[in-house]
Design an enzyme around this catalytic site. Structure first.
Site, PDB file in Angstrom:
ATOM      1  N   CYS A 106      30.822 -20.394   1.505  1.00 45.07           N
ATOM      2  CA  CYS A 106      30.852 -19.230   2.396  1.00 45.07           C
ATOM      3  C   CYS A 106      30.818 -19.756   3.826  1.00 45.07           C
ATOM      4  O   CYS A 106      29.864 -20.451   4.210  1.00 45.07           O
ATOM      5  CB  CYS A 106      29.639 -18.349   2.091  1.00 45.07           C
ATOM      6  SG  CYS A 106      29.489 -16.957   3.224  1.00 45.07           S
ATOM      7  N   CYS A 117      26.636  -4.440  12.627  1.00 43.98           N
ATOM      8  CA  CYS A 117      26.301  -3.587  11.485  1.00 43.98           C
ATOM      9  C   CYS A 117      24.780  -3.505  11.376  1.00 43.98           C
ATOM     10  O   CYS A 117      24.080  -4.506  11.588  1.00 43.98           O
ATOM     11  CB  CYS A 117      26.891  -4.165  10.203  1.00 43.98           C
ATOM     12  SG  CYS A 117      28.689  -4.257  10.262  1.00 43.98           S
ATOM     13  N   CYS A 120      22.746  -5.998   9.093  1.00 40.93           N
ATOM     14  CA  CYS A 120      23.135  -7.413   9.113  1.00 40.93           C
ATOM     15  C   CYS A 120      22.371  -8.169  10.191  1.00 40.93           C
ATOM     16  O   CYS A 120      22.409  -7.790  11.367  1.00 40.93           O
ATOM     17  CB  CYS A 120      24.636  -7.509   9.364  1.00 40.93           C
ATOM     18  SG  CYS A 120      25.179  -9.196   9.609  1.00 40.93           S
ATOM     19  N   CYS A 350      23.058 -13.040   1.146  1.00 42.51           N
ATOM     20  CA  CYS A 350      23.979 -12.287   1.984  1.00 42.51           C
ATOM     21  C   CYS A 350      23.263 -11.472   3.071  1.00 42.51           C
ATOM     22  O   CYS A 350      22.265 -10.841   2.805  1.00 42.51           O
ATOM     23  CB  CYS A 350      24.773 -11.345   1.101  1.00 42.51           C
ATOM     24  SG  CYS A 350      26.015 -10.483   2.002  1.00 42.51           S
TER      25      CYS A 350
HETATM   26  S1  SF4 Z   1      28.804 -10.467  10.418  1.00 42.65           S
HETATM   27 FE1  SF4 Z   1      27.372  -8.750  10.126  1.00 42.65          FE
HETATM   28  S2  SF4 Z   1      27.635  -7.490  11.974  1.00 42.65           S
HETATM   29 FE2  SF4 Z   1      29.437  -8.806  11.815  1.00 42.65          FE
HETATM   30  S3  SF4 Z   1      30.964  -7.605  10.676  1.00 42.65           S
HETATM   31 FE3  SF4 Z   1      29.863  -8.892   9.156  1.00 42.65          FE
HETATM   32  S4  SF4 Z   1      28.224  -7.539   8.410  1.00 42.65           S
HETATM   33 FE4  SF4 Z   1      28.961  -6.606  10.342  1.00 42.65          FE
END
Ligand code: SF4
Length: 389
Positions: A106, A117, A120, A350
Site C-alpha cells: 500500500c 475526509c 481519516c 486503514c
Molecule cells: S487520504 Fe484520507 S483524507 Fe485523503 S482522500 Fe483518502 S481518505 Fe480522504
C-alpha cells in the site's frame, strides 16, 4: 556542481530520451530500466553489461535514489510498515501486507491530503505536497528489493517476486497528483520493469470525477472508490469532495470507467462508523444507489471497520452491526467483504497511515533523533524494529 538526475523519476519513454541526450542508443534505456526496476540496482558499477564509458557518464550525471527510511516496523501478523522521509520535514508511510500466495504493498502519493475526509487521520494533518515519480515508484523499488534481501532472494525478473499487488490507498488522493501517479503506474505495468498486471494494481480515489475519466484513457487500472455514505447529505459531511462531485456524477463516472477497466466491477470502500453510516437504512440506500436499472454500477463492497484515532470523535461499528449491514448487501446479490484489520499494533491499519506523522513536531523530532543515532550507530540503525510476539 549541477544536481544529479534521479533515474527513478523517468518513464520508459523518458529514459529513452535521457539516453539519447547522452548520445546513447534506445536499447541502452531498456537495459537501464531492467537494471533499476528488475534487479534493484542503485549503483551504476553493478550494471556490468553497460559500457564503462556509459557507466562513467551516469555516475557523473545521474543517481537512483528512493526516499530514505526513517523507521521500519514489523507487526505480529507480518504486516510491515515503513516511515519514509520525503524532505522538508515531511514523511509518508508505506505498508506491506503478506498473505498466502500474495503480497500487497500500500503506497502513498502525496504527503498529507487536502480532501480532509472526516474519518481519516491523514486528512487531519492537512496537505503538504505532491510526491514525485521517484518518491512514488521508489516505494515499490525499495520495498520489493528490501523484502527479497531479507529472505535472501536474488533480484531479477524471474520468480521470487514479493510484491504481487499494489494499492494506492496510502496517504493522499492519487488523482490530485495525476501525472506523477500515472507515470509511476506505467512503470509498475511495464514488462521491462515490474510487469504487474493492470488487475493487480488498484488506485483508490475519493471521487475526483474528471480525473477518473482521464485515468480511464491514460492508464486504466483497477479502481476503488472511497464511498463511505449512502446519500449526498451524509457524504457531504464525511467526504467533503462530494459537494463538488455528488453521488449521481460519481456513479456515472464509475459506469464510464468500467468501459475501460481491467476488471468488470468497481470496488466501493465503506468505512463502518458507529451510529453514523451503519444503519440498515444506509445499506438499503446503497443497494438502491448501485442497482438502479440502466444506471446500475457493477460493484463489490469492502466494509472497513473504522480504526479510531484521537480527535475523530467517531467510533467503530460493532461486529454484529457490520455483519448485519453486509448481509443486506449480500442478500441483494452484491459481493461484500469485511476487511480484516491488519497491523493494528503498529498503526498500519486503514485510515491510520498518518498516525505518527500527524504531529509534525514529532516527525521533526524523530527525524532529528534518527539522524543523530545513525551518526552514532551506523547507517542501518532503526531499519528494523521487531514488535515482540
Ligand atoms: S487520504 Fe484520507 S483524507 Fe485523503 S482522500 Fe483518502 S481518505 Fe480522504
Amino acid at each position: 556542481m549541477t544536481a544529479l538526475t534521479n533515474l527513478l523519476d523517468f518513464s520508459p519513454a523518458q529514459l529513452v530520451e535521457y539516453c539519447d541526450g547522452l548520445g546513447e542508443k534506445p536499447f541502452r534505456a531498456k537495459q537501464l530500466l531492467r537494471w533499476i526496476h528488475q534487479f534493484g540496482a542503485g549503483d551504476f558499477d553493478a550494471m556490468t553489461d553497460l559500457a564503462k564509458s556509459l557507466r562513467e557518464k551516469l555516475k557523473a550525471h545521474a543517481t537512483i535514489t528512493a526516499p530514505l527510511v526513517i523507521s521500519d516496523h514489523i507487526s505480529t501478523d507480518g504486516t510491515r510498515k515503513w516511515l519514509l522521509d520525503v524532505g522538508q520535514g515531511n514523511a509518508v508511510e508505506m505498508v506491506f501486507i503478506p498473505e498466502d500466495g500474495r503480497g500487497t504493498l500500500c503506497i502513498s502519493t502525496q504527503a498529507g491530503c487536502a480532501v480532509n475526509c472526516r474519518f481519516c487521520s491523514t486528512g487531519k494533518q492537512g496537505f503538504s505536497r505532491n510526491l514525485s515519480v521517484a518518491e512514488i515508484v521508489g516505494q515499490l523499488w525499495m520495498a520489493e528489493f528490501e523484502l527479497r534481501r531479507a529472505k535472501g532472494i536474488e533480484p531479477g525478473p524471474k520468480g521470487g517476486r514479493q510484491i504481487t499487488n499494489v494499492v494506492m490507498m496510502g496517504m493522499g488522493e492519487p488523482l490530485l497528483n495525476f501525472e506523477p501517479t500515472v507515470t509511476a503506474l506505467k512503470l509498475m505495468l511495464d514488462d521491462n520493469a515490474y510487469g504487474l498486471s493492470r488487475r493487480r494494481v488498484t488506485l483508490s480515489t475519493s471521487g475526483v470525477v474528471p480525473m477518473m475519466d482521464k485515468l480511464s484513457q491514460d492508464c486504466p487500472v483497477a479502481l476503488a472508490v472511497s464511498l463511505h455514505a449512502s446519500n449526498d447529505a451524509l457524504r457531504d459531511g464525511l467526504v467533503p469532495l462530494n459537494k463538488k462531485y455528488p453521488l449521481i456524477e460519481l456513479m456515472a463516472a464509475c459506469r464510464r470507467y468500467l468501459a475501460y477497466a481491467p476488471r468488470d466491477f468497481i470496488t466501493f470502500e465503506y468505512c463502518m462508523l458507529d451510529g453514523v453510516n451503519d444503519a440498515d437504512t444506509n445499506a438499503r440506500e446503497l443497494v438502491a444507489l448501485v442497482q438502479s436499472g440502466v444506471n446500475s454500477v457493477p460493484c463489490k463492497f469492502n466494509l472497513i471497520p473504522f480504526n479510531p484515532f484521537p480527535e475523530s470523535g467517531l467510533k467503530r461499528s460493532t461486529n454484529p452491526r457490520i455483519k448485519a449491514f453486509a448481509q443486506i448487501l449480500m442478500d441483494a446479490g452484491i459481493v461484500t467483504t469485511i476487511r480484516k484489520t491488519r497491523g493494528d499494533d503498529i498503526d498500519a491499519a486503514c485510515g491510520q497511515l498518518a498516525g505518527e506523522v500527524q504531529d509534525r513536531t514529532r516527525v521533526h523530532e524523530r527525524m532529528r533523533k534518527m539522524a543523530e543515532y545513525r551518526e552514532k550507530f551506523g547507517k542501518d540503525f532503526g531499519r528494523i524494529v521487531e514488535v515482540p510476539r
